[in-house]
Design a protein around this motif. Sequence first.
Motif, PDB file in Angstrom:
ATOM      1  N   VAL A 203     -55.579  38.480  68.729  1.00  0.00           N
ATOM      2  CA  VAL A 203     -54.827  39.302  67.794  1.00  0.00           C
ATOM      3  C   VAL A 203     -55.017  40.789  68.106  1.00  0.00           C
ATOM      4  N   ASP A 204     -56.201  41.179  68.609  1.00  0.00           N
ATOM      5  CA  ASP A 204     -56.440  42.570  68.990  1.00  0.00           C
ATOM      6  C   ASP A 204     -55.599  42.948  70.203  1.00  0.00           C
ATOM      7  N   LEU A 205     -55.519  42.026  71.167  1.00  0.00           N
ATOM      8  CA  LEU A 205     -54.682  42.269  72.339  1.00  0.00           C
ATOM      9  C   LEU A 205     -53.223  42.405  71.920  1.00  0.00           C
ATOM     10  N   GLY A 206     -52.804  41.578  70.967  1.00  0.00           N
ATOM     11  CA  GLY A 206     -51.443  41.702  70.452  1.00  0.00           C
ATOM     12  C   GLY A 206     -51.208  43.041  69.787  1.00  0.00           C
ATOM     13  N   MET A 207     -52.215  43.542  69.059  1.00  0.00           N
ATOM     14  CA  MET A 207     -52.110  44.856  68.421  1.00  0.00           C
ATOM     15  C   MET A 207     -51.933  45.950  69.470  1.00  0.00           C
ATOM     16  N   LEU A 212     -48.110  49.790  72.223  1.00  0.00           N
ATOM     17  CA  LEU A 212     -47.444  50.270  73.430  1.00  0.00           C
ATOM     18  C   LEU A 212     -45.937  50.051  73.372  1.00  0.00           C
ATOM     19  N   GLY A 213     -45.460  49.525  72.257  1.00  0.00           N
ATOM     20  CA  GLY A 213     -44.026  49.387  72.070  1.00  0.00           C
ATOM     21  C   GLY A 213     -43.439  48.056  72.482  1.00  0.00           C
ATOM     22  N   PHE A 214     -44.282  47.062  72.773  1.00  0.00           N
ATOM     23  CA  PHE A 214     -43.745  45.765  73.192  1.00  0.00           C
ATOM     24  C   PHE A 214     -43.346  44.939  71.974  1.00  0.00           C
ATOM     25  N   ARG A 215     -42.186  44.313  72.086  1.00  0.00           N
ATOM     26  CA  ARG A 215     -41.669  43.458  71.029  1.00  0.00           C
ATOM     27  C   ARG A 215     -41.275  42.107  71.636  1.00  0.00           C
ATOM     28  N   LEU A 256     -49.239  38.748  71.050  1.00  0.00           N
ATOM     29  CA  LEU A 256     -48.354  39.586  70.232  1.00  0.00           C
ATOM     30  C   LEU A 256     -47.799  38.796  69.058  1.00  0.00           C
ATOM     31  N   ASN A 257     -47.466  37.546  69.286  1.00  0.00           N
ATOM     32  CA  ASN A 257     -46.960  36.698  68.211  1.00  0.00           C
ATOM     33  C   ASN A 257     -48.018  36.510  67.119  1.00  0.00           C
ATOM     34  N   GLU A 258     -49.283  36.336  67.523  1.00  0.00           N
ATOM     35  CA  GLU A 258     -50.369  36.185  66.549  1.00  0.00           C
ATOM     36  C   GLU A 258     -50.544  37.451  65.735  1.00  0.00           C
ATOM     37  N   PHE A 259     -50.473  38.610  66.396  1.00  0.00           N
ATOM     38  CA  PHE A 259     -50.585  39.882  65.684  1.00  0.00           C
ATOM     39  C   PHE A 259     -49.452  40.039  64.672  1.00  0.00           C
ATOM     40  N   MET A 260     -48.231  39.723  65.082  1.00  0.00           N
ATOM     41  CA  MET A 260     -47.086  39.874  64.190  1.00  0.00           C
ATOM     42  C   MET A 260     -47.242  39.007  62.950  1.00  0.00           C
ATOM     43  N   LYS A 261     -47.707  37.779  63.129  1.00  0.00           N
ATOM     44  CA  LYS A 261     -47.861  36.868  62.004  1.00  0.00           C
ATOM     45  C   LYS A 261     -48.968  37.328  61.053  1.00  0.00           C
ATOM     46  N   LYS A 262     -50.034  37.872  61.604  1.00  0.00           N
ATOM     47  CA  LYS A 262     -51.170  38.265  60.773  1.00  0.00           C
ATOM     48  C   LYS A 262     -50.905  39.548  59.992  1.00  0.00           C
TER      49      LYS A 262
END
Length: 272
Positions: A203-207, A212-215, A256-262
């Motif tokens: 989740v930190d890597l996703g953050m 950095l602007g990735f979606r 990134l998906n995990e970060f978005m969900k959390k």
Amino acid sequence: MWRRLTVQRYRTPYTERNAPGLEGALDIEMEVVSDYLHVGSGVYDVEILRPLDDIDKLVESALQGTVPDVSGYFSPATHEMNKYLGKVVIPGSTIKGLVRTRLELSIRESCYVVSRNSNTVSNTYKKIFRNPKPKYSDRFPERVCPVCDLLGNSGLASRVSFTDLVMAQGKTDFVNVNGQYYESAIKGSKFGGKVVYRSLKPVDLGMLLYGLGFRLKGNKLEGKVMLMGRFKFSDRRFGRVRFSLPAAKVEFVNALNEFMKKFNPFDYNEEW
């Protein structure tokens, strides 16, 4: 101007920061997608066009209250970009600042707390970054804001390091803005560098990727346009960049998906 108030920290237990986790480096590429990008070095140059032979007369005129016209003696100021070994670079501190700001504005539980009493902030800035007041709690060291946990703060080491981005393709030109000249990378110029990380959870890597602007676009990552550098809120010719990953991996998409969900972060359209 907007001003940051006392740092507030929230959410992540401080004792978990040094737990074993993901370690590695992201190879990132940044492309200038606006006409120009100027990230100043603080160095500027003014050329003397002709000798000040009559300097005594100029000083006497000034002492008598008459402001002398000396414009013909000096060239317009030219503002340079950062250089290292002859190559144009964007400082790693600039990239880190961009990432931190976007995350603080996007995550509701971050410690980005500002005063809204000032009326001197760019209207363009206010139009783009309309963010409800975030929640916060001052419970350090038991808990720490998720953005500070990732990128550090006073007395708290960062778990991410940003190298300078070095121009790998393109060139610069001097652009006239209000009578002064700004060295600027032109459209299509590309810069490359690394982001080194340690002890991260997915989740930190996703953050980090989100900052950095990735979606997420289906099952792929796509970089969005972000604003950077001088004149980004005042001159449409300047300040638009986009990051990409030359070697994107499935685990990046999952992170990134995990970060978005959390966190369910805010997002902003920076293409004003």
